[in-house]
Design an enzyme around this catalytic site. Structure first.
Site, mmCIF file in Angstrom:
data_model
loop_
_atom_site.group_PDB
_atom_site.id
_atom_site.type_symbol
_atom_site.label_atom_id
_atom_site.label_comp_id
_atom_site.label_asym_id
_atom_site.label_seq_id
_atom_site.Cartn_x
_atom_site.Cartn_y
_atom_site.Cartn_z
ATOM 1 N N SER A 131 0.840 -1.192 0.000
ATOM 2 C CA SER A 131 0.000 0.000 0.000
ATOM 3 C C SER A 131 0.878 1.246 0.000
ATOM 4 C CB SER A 131 -0.905 -0.007 1.229
ATOM 5 O OG SER A 131 -0.118 0.149 2.391
ATOM 6 N N LYS A 132 0.223 2.373 -0.037
ATOM 7 C CA LYS A 132 0.960 3.638 -0.173
ATOM 8 C C LYS A 132 2.049 3.817 0.865
ATOM 9 C CE LYS A 132 -2.878 3.086 -0.805
ATOM 10 N NZ LYS A 132 -3.655 2.309 0.099
ATOM 11 N N ARG A 133 1.778 3.315 2.067
ATOM 12 C CA ARG A 133 2.778 3.561 3.100
ATOM 13 C C ARG A 133 4.072 2.791 2.867
ATOM 14 N NH1 ARG A 133 2.623 -0.717 6.747
ATOM 15 N NH2 ARG A 133 0.806 -1.968 6.266
#
Length: 493
Positions: free
Chosen positions: A257-259
């Site tokens: 995911s983005k993180r």
RNA sequence: GGCGCAUUCGUCUAGUGGCCUAGGACACUGCCCUCUCAAGGCAGAGGCAGGGGUUCGACUCCCCUAUGCGCUACCA
């Protein structure tokens, strides 16, 4: 269960609700590789039935990412094909026809339950630790009951009537046979009340109509496959082969995911990853040719790719390994090619580079960048005459300011007198100077490096001096001289 | 909760009962090369999730457990 020589036709079917994720890109790549390896067709279909989230802009982004990776499609948006249209929202009549067929044969039925009722019942079931699936109450409605419900102005959805017992086996090319009990499969909605199909129905109808021979898709669809198989059978259409590839995880083992940093292909594109490196890297995520070969050309990968060699377990996306591989590809580029790829990155960083200058810089950076954008901070000092550095940095290792100043003055003398600023013409006299001064190369060159680049870490010295030229070099050296002089004087006070 | 999938060095993987004292790559450590940084060379450390079987013999086959993930939507 292999069908007798059906022509190979595979598809990648993204929903245009964002950009192309590296996981999606890998799925697309495996489809594409399989098609190219088998001499089959690679089809692109846009699953845009989620009206709320689908956008045209997103479709455009996905297409351009696929093109960047070099995954060309034989049928789909922009190229057409015998099975148009390739957008699900334009295929509504097909779904409706299939639905009528199922309804007519008793494989589907109208369901008048509202979403609120459904939700309440699901919640109640969960609370009582019962299976939360649909209870099939509309399946056995009498005609009178149906009429009564219809009068209430309820717009029905259409549900598929699952066989209540027995089991369904999915023959998966990657995982082998996976067995599901039919009583676990509930009567899924195939057509929503608004007249659009649900995913599980639309895929089947489209794959059937588009004569898809192999469904190669993400692992998350495996559990949906038995439902889809029942729909194929109700529609009396032969099953395609299935292959479910595993997910791609972030460095910490959780879903990417983005993180975890960049997850969209476009981000890698922008920061200067080469498409050929990304292609190679993605191919190796879940697939390997043998126990040692890693760097392969696109053609070699096509030729060697085998679906049954795809690894069933999830793979962590390793940025470090991608970086290494990108470096390998950058080093393998010929100089002009690299220059042309570098130029846009330099311009974007506001460095006033041109083709000629970039070409000259290539030998300085080729061996030391992992992504194209890395070149910017390696060569930015060529494009400005305002260097920012601490004067202390001009003091050579194990030397003091006065020694360094003296050495720097001798460097200026030497470079003023040197006949040419070619690399070869520079190296000889400067090395001789080190000896005369009783210094190590690292000491003297370090001083010069900081003086002309403002950095402790920079490309090789002689190449840098040569490109910088006599005039700018001497100007920088004199500024450094002044800075050192000030240091020496300050010390005395 | 139910159902399903997965599990070899930190990571990507090779391995389909004896070739394995488990091979390669990235990352890591040390040394060499060297004007810094890289690149390159050499060396090193590091793994079959756990427990039961099956077998003369299990990383490889079966079962259980653990862990992770997915599905269980009128999302895809």
């Amino acid at each position: 269960m292999s069908d007798q020589a059906r022509p190979v036709r595979v598809r990648f079917a993204p929903s245009p609700t964002g950009f192309l994720h590296v996981g999606g890109a890998r799925t697309a790549l495996f489809n594409w590789l399989f098609a190219r390896n088998q001499g089959g067709a690679f089809i692109l279909r846009i699953e845009d039935t989620d009206l709320m989230r689908s956008t045209e802009e997103s479709t455009g982004r996905i297409l351009s990412s696929l093109r960047w990776l070099g995954l060309d499609w034989d049928e789909g948006p922009g190229v057409g094909g015998d099975f148009e249209p390739y957008f699900q929202t334009q295929r509504l009549p097909f779904y409706r026809a299939a639905m009528e067929q199922l309804l007519g044969r008793g494989h589907a039925y109208y369901c008048y339950c509202t979403q609120e009722e459904l939700q309440a019942r699901r919640k109640a079931a969960l609370a009582q630790r019962r299976a939360p699936g649909y209870d099939r109450r509309c399946r056995y409605l009498t005609n009178d009951e149906r009429m009564a419900l219809a009068e209430e102005d309820r717009t029905p959805a259409v549900r598929f009537a699952m066989p209540p017992e027995g089991h369904t086996v999915v023959h998966d090319l990657i995982r082998g046979d996976v067995r599901f009990a039919n009583d676990q499969l509930d009567d899924l909605v195939i057509m929503k009340a608004d007249g659009t199909p649900t995913y599980n129905f639309a895929v089947v109808v489209d794959d059937m109509l588009m004569k898809i021979s192999h469904v190669i898709r993400g692992d998350e669809h495996l559990a949906n496959t038995p439902r889809q198989i029942r729909i194929y059978e109700a529609l009396e259409y032969p099953l395609p082969e299935f292959a479910h590839v595993s997910m791609i995880l972030g460095e910490d083992g959780s879903k990417l995911s983005k993180r975890h940093g960049a997850t969209s292909l476009a981000e890698y594109w922008e920061s200067g990853y080469l498409p050929e490196a990304m292609f190679n890297f993605l191919a190796l995520l879940g697939w390997a040719y043998d126990d040692k070969t890693e760097i392969m050309t696109r053609e070699e990968i096509i030729q060697r790719f085998r679906l049954d060699k795809v690894n069933p377990s999830p793979a962590v996306f390793s940025r470090q390994k991608l970086d290494w591989m990108n470096g390998v590809y950058i080093r393998g580029l010929d100089q002009d090619d690299l220059a042309m790829r570098l130029l846009p990155h330099l311009l974007q960083a506001d460095l006033k580079a041109d083709e000629g200058m970039t070409r000259r810089l290539v030998p300085l950076v080729q061996e030391r960048i992992k992504v194209l954008r890395d070149a910017v901070e390696l060569v930015d000092f060529f494009f400005t005459d305002k260097l920012h550095y601490q004067a202390e940095g001009l003091i050579g290792k194990k030397m003091d300011a006065a020694d360094s100043l003296q050495a720097l003055r001798r460097v200026v003398d030497v470079l003023e007198g040197v006949p040419s600023f070619d690399e070869e013409a520079l190296e000889r006299p400067l090395r001789e100077l080190t000896e005369q001064l009783g210094l190590k190369a690292g000491q003297l060159f370090g001083i010069i490096r900081v003086a002309i680049t403002g950095k402790q870490v920079a490309p090789p010295l002689f190449g840098t001096l040569s490109i910088l030229g006599r005039e700018r070099t001497l100007a920088r050296l004199r500024k450094a001289e002044a800075a050192l002089l000030k240091l020496v004087n300050d010390d005395r006070v």
